[in-house]
Design a protein around this motif. Sequence first.
Motif, PDB file in Angstrom:
ATOM      1  N   LEU A 169      29.749  38.714  53.406  1.00 34.21           N
ATOM      2  CA  LEU A 169      30.521  39.064  52.218  1.00 34.21           C
ATOM      3  C   LEU A 169      31.994  39.255  52.572  1.00 34.21           C
ATOM      4  O   LEU A 169      32.652  40.196  52.138  1.00 34.21           O
ATOM      5  CB  LEU A 169      29.954  40.322  51.546  1.00 34.21           C
ATOM      6  CG  LEU A 169      28.531  40.237  51.014  1.00 34.21           C
ATOM      7  CD1 LEU A 169      28.172  41.494  50.223  1.00 34.21           C
ATOM      8  CD2 LEU A 169      28.324  39.013  50.142  1.00 34.21           C
ATOM      9  N   VAL A 170      32.510  38.327  53.381  1.00 35.40           N
ATOM     10  CA  VAL A 170      33.892  38.410  53.845  1.00 35.40           C
ATOM     11  C   VAL A 170      34.898  38.521  52.698  1.00 35.40           C
ATOM     12  O   VAL A 170      35.808  39.369  52.752  1.00 35.40           O
ATOM     13  CB  VAL A 170      34.232  37.208  54.759  1.00 35.40           C
ATOM     14  CG1 VAL A 170      35.715  37.150  55.066  1.00 35.40           C
ATOM     15  CG2 VAL A 170      33.428  37.295  56.052  1.00 35.40           C
ATOM     16  N   PRO A 171      34.798  37.698  51.638  1.00 33.41           N
ATOM     17  CA  PRO A 171      35.777  37.846  50.548  1.00 33.41           C
ATOM     18  C   PRO A 171      35.758  39.238  49.933  1.00 33.41           C
ATOM     19  O   PRO A 171      36.817  39.783  49.573  1.00 33.41           O
ATOM     20  CB  PRO A 171      35.338  36.777  49.533  1.00 33.41           C
ATOM     21  CG  PRO A 171      34.588  35.766  50.340  1.00 33.41           C
ATOM     22  CD  PRO A 171      33.873  36.558  51.384  1.00 33.41           C
ATOM     23  N   VAL A 172      34.584  39.820  49.795  1.00 34.06           N
ATOM     24  CA  VAL A 172      34.465  41.170  49.226  1.00 34.06           C
ATOM     25  C   VAL A 172      35.124  42.185  50.147  1.00 34.06           C
ATOM     26  O   VAL A 172      35.870  43.078  49.704  1.00 34.06           O
ATOM     27  CB  VAL A 172      32.983  41.529  49.001  1.00 34.06           C
ATOM     28  CG1 VAL A 172      32.855  42.948  48.453  1.00 34.06           C
ATOM     29  CG2 VAL A 172      32.327  40.530  48.061  1.00 34.06           C
ATOM     30  N   TYR A 173      34.846  42.050  51.443  1.00 34.49           N
ATOM     31  CA  TYR A 173      35.412  42.983  52.413  1.00 34.49           C
ATOM     32  C   TYR A 173      36.940  42.916  52.412  1.00 34.49           C
ATOM     33  O   TYR A 173      37.620  43.953  52.414  1.00 34.49           O
ATOM     34  CB  TYR A 173      34.870  42.675  53.804  1.00 34.49           C
ATOM     35  CG  TYR A 173      35.307  43.683  54.848  1.00 34.49           C
ATOM     36  CD1 TYR A 173      34.665  44.916  54.968  1.00 34.49           C
ATOM     37  CD2 TYR A 173      36.362  43.399  55.697  1.00 34.49           C
ATOM     38  CE1 TYR A 173      35.083  45.846  55.903  1.00 34.49           C
ATOM     39  CE2 TYR A 173      36.782  44.327  56.637  1.00 34.49           C
ATOM     40  CZ  TYR A 173      36.139  45.546  56.748  1.00 34.49           C
ATOM     41  OH  TYR A 173      36.550  46.471  57.676  1.00 34.49           O
ATOM     42  N   LEU A 174      37.479  41.708  52.385  1.00 39.43           N
ATOM     43  CA  LEU A 174      38.938  41.566  52.377  1.00 39.43           C
ATOM     44  C   LEU A 174      39.552  42.113  51.093  1.00 39.43           C
ATOM     45  O   LEU A 174      40.646  42.691  51.107  1.00 39.43           O
ATOM     46  CB  LEU A 174      39.332  40.098  52.551  1.00 39.43           C
ATOM     47  CG  LEU A 174      38.966  39.445  53.888  1.00 39.43           C
ATOM     48  CD1 LEU A 174      39.539  38.043  53.958  1.00 39.43           C
ATOM     49  CD2 LEU A 174      39.448  40.278  55.062  1.00 39.43           C
ATOM     50  N   ARG A 175      38.840  41.931  49.984  1.00 40.01           N
ATOM     51  CA  ARG A 175      39.347  42.485  48.719  1.00 40.01           C
ATOM     52  C   ARG A 175      39.393  44.009  48.795  1.00 40.01           C
ATOM     53  O   ARG A 175      40.343  44.650  48.314  1.00 40.01           O
ATOM     54  CB  ARG A 175      38.474  42.019  47.564  1.00 40.01           C
ATOM     55  CG  ARG A 175      39.128  42.216  46.194  1.00 40.01           C
ATOM     56  CD  ARG A 175      38.247  41.753  45.062  1.00 40.01           C
ATOM     57  NE  ARG A 175      38.046  40.313  45.066  1.00 40.01           N
ATOM     58  CZ  ARG A 175      36.869  39.713  45.238  1.00 40.01           C
ATOM     59  NH1 ARG A 175      35.782  40.446  45.439  1.00 40.01           N
ATOM     60  NH2 ARG A 175      36.780  38.406  45.222  1.00 40.01           N
ATOM     61  N   GLY A 176      38.376  44.597  49.415  1.00 41.88           N
ATOM     62  CA  GLY A 176      38.373  46.050  49.604  1.00 41.88           C
ATOM     63  C   GLY A 176      39.553  46.504  50.448  1.00 41.88           C
ATOM     64  O   GLY A 176      40.224  47.499  50.140  1.00 41.88           O
ATOM     65  N   GLU A 177      39.830  45.750  51.533  1.00 46.60           N
ATOM     66  CA  GLU A 177      40.983  46.094  52.372  1.00 46.60           C
ATOM     67  C   GLU A 177      42.293  45.952  51.606  1.00 46.60           C
ATOM     68  O   GLU A 177      43.222  46.755  51.787  1.00 46.60           O
ATOM     69  CB  GLU A 177      41.005  45.192  53.608  1.00 46.60           C
ATOM     70  CG  GLU A 177      39.921  45.507  54.630  1.00 46.60           C
ATOM     71  CD  GLU A 177      40.133  44.771  55.932  1.00 46.60           C
ATOM     72  OE1 GLU A 177      39.986  45.380  57.001  1.00 46.60           O
ATOM     73  OE2 GLU A 177      40.454  43.554  55.878  1.00 46.60           O
ATOM     74  N   ALA A 178      42.392  44.938  50.767  1.00 43.25           N
ATOM     75  CA  ALA A 178      43.610  44.734  49.988  1.00 43.25           C
ATOM     76  C   ALA A 178      43.848  45.903  49.034  1.00 43.25           C
ATOM     77  O   ALA A 178      44.986  46.395  48.900  1.00 43.25           O
ATOM     78  CB  ALA A 178      43.519  43.424  49.209  1.00 43.25           C
ATOM     79  N   TYR A 179      42.797  46.361  48.363  1.00 44.86           N
ATOM     80  CA  TYR A 179      42.961  47.499  47.455  1.00 44.86           C
ATOM     81  C   TYR A 179      43.318  48.770  48.218  1.00 44.86           C
ATOM     82  O   TYR A 179      44.088  49.614  47.710  1.00 44.86           O
ATOM     83  CB  TYR A 179      41.696  47.710  46.631  1.00 44.86           C
ATOM     84  CG  TYR A 179      41.557  46.722  45.483  1.00 44.86           C
ATOM     85  CD1 TYR A 179      42.593  46.538  44.579  1.00 44.86           C
ATOM     86  CD2 TYR A 179      40.386  45.992  45.305  1.00 44.86           C
ATOM     87  CE1 TYR A 179      42.474  45.637  43.527  1.00 44.86           C
ATOM     88  CE2 TYR A 179      40.243  45.090  44.260  1.00 44.86           C
ATOM     89  CZ  TYR A 179      41.293  44.916  43.371  1.00 44.86           C
ATOM     90  OH  TYR A 179      41.176  44.026  42.338  1.00 44.86           O
TER      91      TYR A 179
END
Length: 640
Positions: A549-559
């Motif tokens: 779930l790399v895209p999800v993880y990166l979105r979490g880091e972005a927020y």
Amino acid sequence: MKTKLAIVSVLLIAFAGSGYWFLHRPAKLLETDTIVLADFTNTTGDGEFEGSLHEALRVALAQSPFLNLASDEKLRDTLRILGGSTDDALTPFLARKICEHVGAKAYIAGGIIKSSDGYVVSLDATTCATDKSLAHAESEAGRKDQVVHALGTTASALRKKLGEVQASIGKFDYPLERATTFSLTALQAYSQGRKIVREKGDLEALPSFKKALELDSGFALTHSAIAVSYYNLNQTALAGEEIRQAFEAASRQTTRDRLHITTLYYDLGTGDVQKAIESYKEWARLYPRDDIALGNLSSEYFLLGDYEQAANSARDALRLDPDSAAWYENYSTALIALLRLDEAQSVLNDAFSRKLDDAAMHSNVYDLAFLRGDASMMHQEVAWSIGKPGGEDTLLASQADTEAFAGRLKKARELSRRAVESAQKASLAEPAAIWQGMAALREAAFGNLDEARKAGENILKIAPESRDAQTIAALVFARAGDAKRAQAILDDLRARYVSNTVVQAVWLPTIRAQSELLKHNPTRAIELLEPVTPYERGQLIGNISSSCLVPVYLRGEAYLAMKQGPLALAEFQKIADSRGIIGNCWSGPLARLGQARAYALSGHASASRTAYQEFFTLWKDADPNIPVLKQGKAEYAKLK
């Protein structure tokens, strides 16, 4: 968790529109009647006819929308139940015994004899219940190289005598020597390869398939068989090249084989997921009792992260062919993703009870054991795999992920090294690159950037032409701060895979988003990740569940970088709620750390402390010098 594709095996084929053609005909068989295909009797003394004519006859009859042939897998499994060996010749006597177990109406036996003018090829259809003749057909061949053509002519004559109308025969009657090959030796090697796939697996079958291509480089069915084997072995670049060659050999395929190869071309060649799904659905509509269309369709739903549909398609395929290892693997993989663990265990137990056994099944058993916290079973599965090409590397890589999941990075590194070496020893370059890539991405996520960059270089050395290897390497370089190297790979991927859904719609924007995060542009990262949402839960690397779930993880880091605590928490919660998908991936424990940070940003100090403590408990035996762990402890100390 691995998903599988399968070679066309011919199980209960039926054509949706055939009722029009066969209405009011004086048929000796019904469309729903099952037929057992016995082995050929060869009295010529020429060994090249052994196996080759049986395989050619299977292709000749399979193109009929009227005849329903029991699959080779079903026949050999029934033979085992009857106490025989899979190497036993399927004589008319054995064929009749098998009829009772598979509910067949008739069996077809072929024969070839030497005559004064050349050869005589004959086919006989006989009722299973009474052992009475239903139809007989024969043709002559003046020369050996004309035998395959004569067999095709004989098969067409038999189809007509069994009740298939001429309109159907005329539409589905491609010359057999073109649909297969003029080379009996190539046919024999292809037949042997299919047999080895069923009994020993894809890796062992490749030499036979390659031998067939050495004898006839344009043998389309062999190219497609090799493509499927390469896919099942995670050799996706090689699979794409083989299916391209099969697709280009359009003039050497029956209607049904063309449909199969076209779907695989969209699947493995261009990577256009939507076209592949449309093609598989069309295939399933035209041949509603064909397990291959439904089973392979399930693999497409894994890419989309639609595990319900994947489970339904694999289950329906399994109902049509309950002896297909591939569909047990796909069905159990989907059930694991859905956290229906008891059902998944039952499916795997059923497969093992049928004497079906390969590395992908054991990989799924391992994944089940991980989710259940059964360390003993996990070690048992790793022990099972030792020395098994294609199995050892997969299970060692899984064990590496498990060690990393608990923060035991030194142990994970050693296991990953062994997984890479095992794959390379078995000449499995792409899996070796993927295992190296997973290790590199893990290092990058844990904050060991120098180690990640070094491992990233090794990925490309192992399999420089692999799409998946390039994808992982680009992501590693982007996270490790080598933006120039990452962009060069992205430019190559964009140009080479213009129709590939996963590359264009998922990985290009995801890797760019990672680069934007390092440039402190989280808002732009969020914008790039928005169109990835429909695919973010999918299995996006090869045919294994390793997207984490790399895209999800990166979105979490972005927020988090945008100080948007509640939005970050929602993304990390997606990962926490997807245990069956991420399994033992590194994103699992790091999502808990992300939750702790998100709670702190949201002003929920108590919840943040609890989340930090859960992360530290999970990593209680972790190597103390992991950067992300040291950073988490420093954050926790300030929070208190």
